[in-house]
Enzyme design. Structure first.
Site, PDB file in Angstrom:
ATOM      1  N   GLY A  76     -26.675   0.466   2.266  1.00  0.00           N
ATOM      2  CA  GLY A  76     -25.762   1.222   1.400  1.00  0.00           C
ATOM      3  C   GLY A  76     -25.989   0.887  -0.064  1.00  0.00           C
ATOM      4  O   GLY A  76     -25.832  -0.265  -0.476  1.00  0.00           O
ATOM      5  N   GLY A  79     -24.509   2.432  -2.829  1.00  0.00           N
ATOM      6  CA  GLY A  79     -23.508   3.109  -3.646  1.00  0.00           C
ATOM      7  C   GLY A  79     -23.083   2.209  -4.793  1.00  0.00           C
ATOM      8  O   GLY A  79     -23.878   1.422  -5.318  1.00  0.00           O
ATOM      9  N   VAL A  86     -21.160  -0.515  -4.987  1.00  0.00           N
ATOM     10  CA  VAL A  86     -21.285  -1.966  -4.763  1.00  0.00           C
ATOM     11  C   VAL A  86     -22.744  -2.340  -4.459  1.00  0.00           C
ATOM     12  O   VAL A  86     -23.307  -3.248  -5.074  1.00  0.00           O
ATOM     13  CB  VAL A  86     -20.374  -2.436  -3.600  1.00  0.00           C
ATOM     14  CG1 VAL A  86     -20.564  -3.921  -3.335  1.00  0.00           C
ATOM     15  CG2 VAL A  86     -18.913  -2.142  -3.916  1.00  0.00           C
ATOM     16  N   LYS A 105       0.867  -1.177   0.000  1.00  0.00           N
ATOM     17  CA  LYS A 105       0.000   0.000   0.000  1.00  0.00           C
ATOM     18  C   LYS A 105       0.903   1.225   0.000  1.00  0.00           C
ATOM     19  O   LYS A 105       2.062   1.149   0.439  1.00  0.00           O
ATOM     20  CB  LYS A 105      -0.866   0.001   1.262  1.00  0.00           C
ATOM     21  CG  LYS A 105      -2.143   0.780   1.150  1.00  0.00           C
ATOM     22  CD  LYS A 105      -3.296  -0.038   0.590  1.00  0.00           C
ATOM     23  CE  LYS A 105      -4.545   0.799   0.437  1.00  0.00           C
ATOM     24  NZ  LYS A 105      -5.677   0.017  -0.044  1.00  0.00           N
TER      25      LYS A 105
HETATM   26  P1  NAD Z   1     -19.959   4.232  -2.154  1.00  0.00           P
HETATM   27  O1  NAD Z   1     -19.426   5.443  -1.498  1.00  0.00           O
HETATM   28  O2  NAD Z   1     -20.231   4.246  -3.619  1.00  0.00           O
HETATM   29  O3  NAD Z   1     -21.345   3.799  -1.435  1.00  0.00           O
HETATM   30  C1  NAD Z   1     -21.554   3.829  -0.077  1.00  0.00           C
HETATM   31  C2  NAD Z   1     -23.058   4.100   0.144  1.00  0.00           C
HETATM   32  O4  NAD Z   1     -23.374   3.925   1.517  1.00  0.00           O
HETATM   33  C3  NAD Z   1     -23.475   5.526  -0.216  1.00  0.00           C
HETATM   34  O5  NAD Z   1     -24.594   5.487  -1.084  1.00  0.00           O
HETATM   35  C4  NAD Z   1     -23.823   6.160   1.136  1.00  0.00           C
HETATM   36  O6  NAD Z   1     -24.842   7.136   1.042  1.00  0.00           O
HETATM   37  C5  NAD Z   1     -24.277   4.928   1.903  1.00  0.00           C
HETATM   38  N1  NAD Z   1     -24.276   5.050   3.360  1.00  0.00           N
HETATM   39  C6  NAD Z   1     -23.363   5.643   4.166  1.00  0.00           C
HETATM   40  N2  NAD Z   1     -23.717   5.522   5.462  1.00  0.00           N
HETATM   41  C7  NAD Z   1     -24.874   4.809   5.479  1.00  0.00           C
HETATM   42  C8  NAD Z   1     -25.733   4.353   6.515  1.00  0.00           C
HETATM   43  N3  NAD Z   1     -25.480   4.584   7.799  1.00  0.00           N
HETATM   44  N4  NAD Z   1     -26.850   3.647   6.166  1.00  0.00           N
HETATM   45  C9  NAD Z   1     -27.140   3.401   4.872  1.00  0.00           C
HETATM   46  N5  NAD Z   1     -26.348   3.815   3.854  1.00  0.00           N
HETATM   47  C10 NAD Z   1     -25.239   4.517   4.143  1.00  0.00           C
HETATM   48  O7  NAD Z   1     -18.948   3.056  -1.767  1.00  0.00           O
HETATM   49  P2  NAD Z   1     -18.764   1.638  -2.487  1.00  0.00           P
HETATM   50  O8  NAD Z   1     -17.664   1.724  -3.466  1.00  0.00           O
HETATM   51  O9  NAD Z   1     -20.081   1.085  -2.903  1.00  0.00           O
HETATM   52  O10 NAD Z   1     -18.197   0.780  -1.260  1.00  0.00           O
HETATM   53  C11 NAD Z   1     -19.032   0.336  -0.231  1.00  0.00           C
HETATM   54  C12 NAD Z   1     -18.216  -0.469   0.777  1.00  0.00           C
HETATM   55  O11 NAD Z   1     -17.598  -1.567   0.113  1.00  0.00           O
HETATM   56  C13 NAD Z   1     -17.072   0.314   1.444  1.00  0.00           C
HETATM   57  O12 NAD Z   1     -16.916  -0.162   2.751  1.00  0.00           O
HETATM   58  C14 NAD Z   1     -15.864  -0.074   0.598  1.00  0.00           C
HETATM   59  O13 NAD Z   1     -14.665   0.050   1.340  1.00  0.00           O
HETATM   60  C15 NAD Z   1     -16.183  -1.519   0.291  1.00  0.00           C
HETATM   61  N6  NAD Z   1     -15.538  -2.061  -0.910  1.00  0.00           N
HETATM   62  C16 NAD Z   1     -15.793  -1.514  -2.126  1.00  0.00           C
HETATM   63  C17 NAD Z   1     -15.205  -2.063  -3.258  1.00  0.00           C
HETATM   64  C18 NAD Z   1     -15.510  -1.526  -4.648  1.00  0.00           C
HETATM   65  O14 NAD Z   1     -15.266  -2.234  -5.633  1.00  0.00           O
HETATM   66  N7  NAD Z   1     -16.044  -0.318  -4.766  1.00  0.00           N
HETATM   67  C19 NAD Z   1     -14.338  -3.170  -3.149  1.00  0.00           C
HETATM   68  C20 NAD Z   1     -14.097  -3.717  -1.879  1.00  0.00           C
HETATM   69  C21 NAD Z   1     -14.718  -3.153  -0.770  1.00  0.00           C
END
Ligand code: NAD
Length: 371
Positions: free
Chosen positions: A181, A183, A185, A81
């Site tokens: 959530g 977002g 994913v 990292k």
């Molecule tokens: P993102 O920022 O696109 O989505 C996160 C969503 O969660 C947002 O829509 C936000 O409004 C919502 N949120 C925040 N607090 C909340 C709550 N208390 N209740 C309900 N919703 C809430 O992020 P992402 O890329 O979708 O990632 C989501 C998780 O997955 C993170 O923990 C990230 O570290 C993990 N992750 C993502 C990936 C990837 O490919 N993007 C890979 C591995 C792990």
């Protein structure tokens, strides 16, 4: 505490590189935790740390996490990292990222970088101008693009394994799944679950996202403060970390926890508690490895189909974790670490006995380098 003391307190890192280029304002740290299985891969975080010690501890912790994630995913990658100390909103320049790229290049492939919090595709394009040891570059440049559809697909695979193990069913069809959530994913996961015939409950702090998915898939909305206590078979955390904590654990009504979020357990002891409660926890870094698998395919020469196909391995990886947990009488969070450590030991030793035979990722990137 001295620098080496801090380093040894946070794991047996092979190499920690401090990068300094005053002319462009670059202060960065690259941590190579372990290369027993292959080159150390992990993103570059740009963050305004309170002090340099915090930055060092963060990069040590995150790089160690990547070793476990890659090993448990069955990839020929090690863990690394990087952190750039600075404000991602005001301090980004082409020169800063190109200077950083030169430091990455100086490691000659021991460390491969990517995007992380505070860095994006454009930044990686600048890094790519100085070194081939970078992933997450745009699709038109041979990169793998947005990893979230692959992460979500992997989550579905891991969830299906958990359903088989815990409920004896072959799919999520007819099961109630609560997704926290929506977002990158979470929204892909909802689509996958609806296609599989699950009964989906959704929640986000952004009401627009909820509205859109309710309209699109006729799924059931729930208030953010209620979702963790939803009456469901599976809870899928796809927002922030530490959702299983002192307050929430007593309210859980699910039989399985399987989602994409990182660091789901606020502390390891909650993993033990889930085991006692009979809730099957699918460890975060094993179930959300689809995005890392996608990046690995980028190293081999990218193909979206191959990447999607690779996410199927998440099913077997989760099954292996559940078997180790049963074998050793431990929580699945402990079993995941054991799966990773066992592979690092056995395959890592094999690679040491045959040092000429590096991973394919290494070979392919070397070819890029020669061009
Ligand atoms: P993102 O920022 O696109 O989505 C996160 C969503 O969660 C947002 O829509 C936000 O409004 C919502 N949120 C925040 N607090 C909340 C709550 N208390 N209740 C309900 N919703 C809430 O992020 P992402 O890329 O979708 O990632 C989501 C998780 O997955 C993170 O923990 C990230 O570290 C993990 N992750 C993502 C990936 C990837 O490919 N993007 C890979 C591995 C792990």
């Amino acid at each position: 505490m001295g620098t080496f003391e801090i380093i040894s307190k946070h794991g047996e890192h092979e190499q920690v590189v401090f990068c300094n280029d005053k002319s462009v304002g670059l202060k960065a740290i690259i941590a190579v935790h372990n290369t027993a299985l292959g080159p150390a891969l992990g993103g570059t975080r740009m963050w305004n740390y309170n002090n340099e010690e915090d930055a060092l501890i963060d990069v040590l912790r995150l790089s160690r996490g990547m070793t476990y994630k890659a090993a448990a995913a069955g990839l020929n990658l090690g863990g690394g990292k990087a952190v750039i100390l600075g404000d991602a909103k005001t301090q980004k320049t082409e020169a800063l990222f190109r200077a950083f790229g030169q430091f990455v290049n100086s490691l000659n492939g021991r460390y491969i970088t990517a995007e992380d919090v505070g860095t994006g595709v454009k930044d990686m394009e600048y890094v790519f101008m100085e070194t081939p040891w970078v992933t997450g570059i745009p699709k038109e440049m041979g990169g793998s693009g947005d990893p979230s559809p692959y992460t979500a697909r992997g989550v579905l695979m891991g969830m299906t394994a958990a359903v088989k193990w815990q409920l004896g069913k072959d799919s999520v069809r007819g099961l109630r799944v609560a997704v926290q959530g929506l977002g990158s994913v979470g929204s892909h996961l909802v689509r996958n679950l609806v296609e599989e015939g699950a009964k989906v409950i959704i929640s986000d702090i952004d009401p627009e996202k909820v509205k859109r998915l309710v309209a699109e898939y006729k799924v059931e909305p729930m208030a953010p403060e209620q979702i963790l206590a939803a009456d469901c078979d599976i809870l899928a955390p796809c927002a922030l970390g530490a959702v299983v904590n002192e307050q929430s654990i007593r309210k859980l009504k699910c039989k399985i926890i399987a989602g994409g979020a990182n660091n789901v357990l606020a502390e390891a002891r909650f993993g033990d508690q889930l085991k006692e409660m009979g809730i099957l926890y699918t460890p975060d870094y094993v179930i959300n490895a689809g995005g890392l698998m996608n990046v690995f395919v980028e190293l081999e020469g990218y193909s979206s189909d191959r990447s999607m196909d690779k996410t199927k391995h998440v099913y077997d990886n989760c099954m292996n974790v559940f078997s180790i947990a049963k074998r050793d009488g431990v929580g699945t969070h402990v079993a995941a670490d054991r799966l990773a450590e066992e592979r690092i030991l056995s395959v890592g030793q094999l690679r040491q006995r045959h040092p000429g035979n590096s991973s394919r990722a290494f070979t392919t990137l070397r070819e890029v380098f020669k061009r």
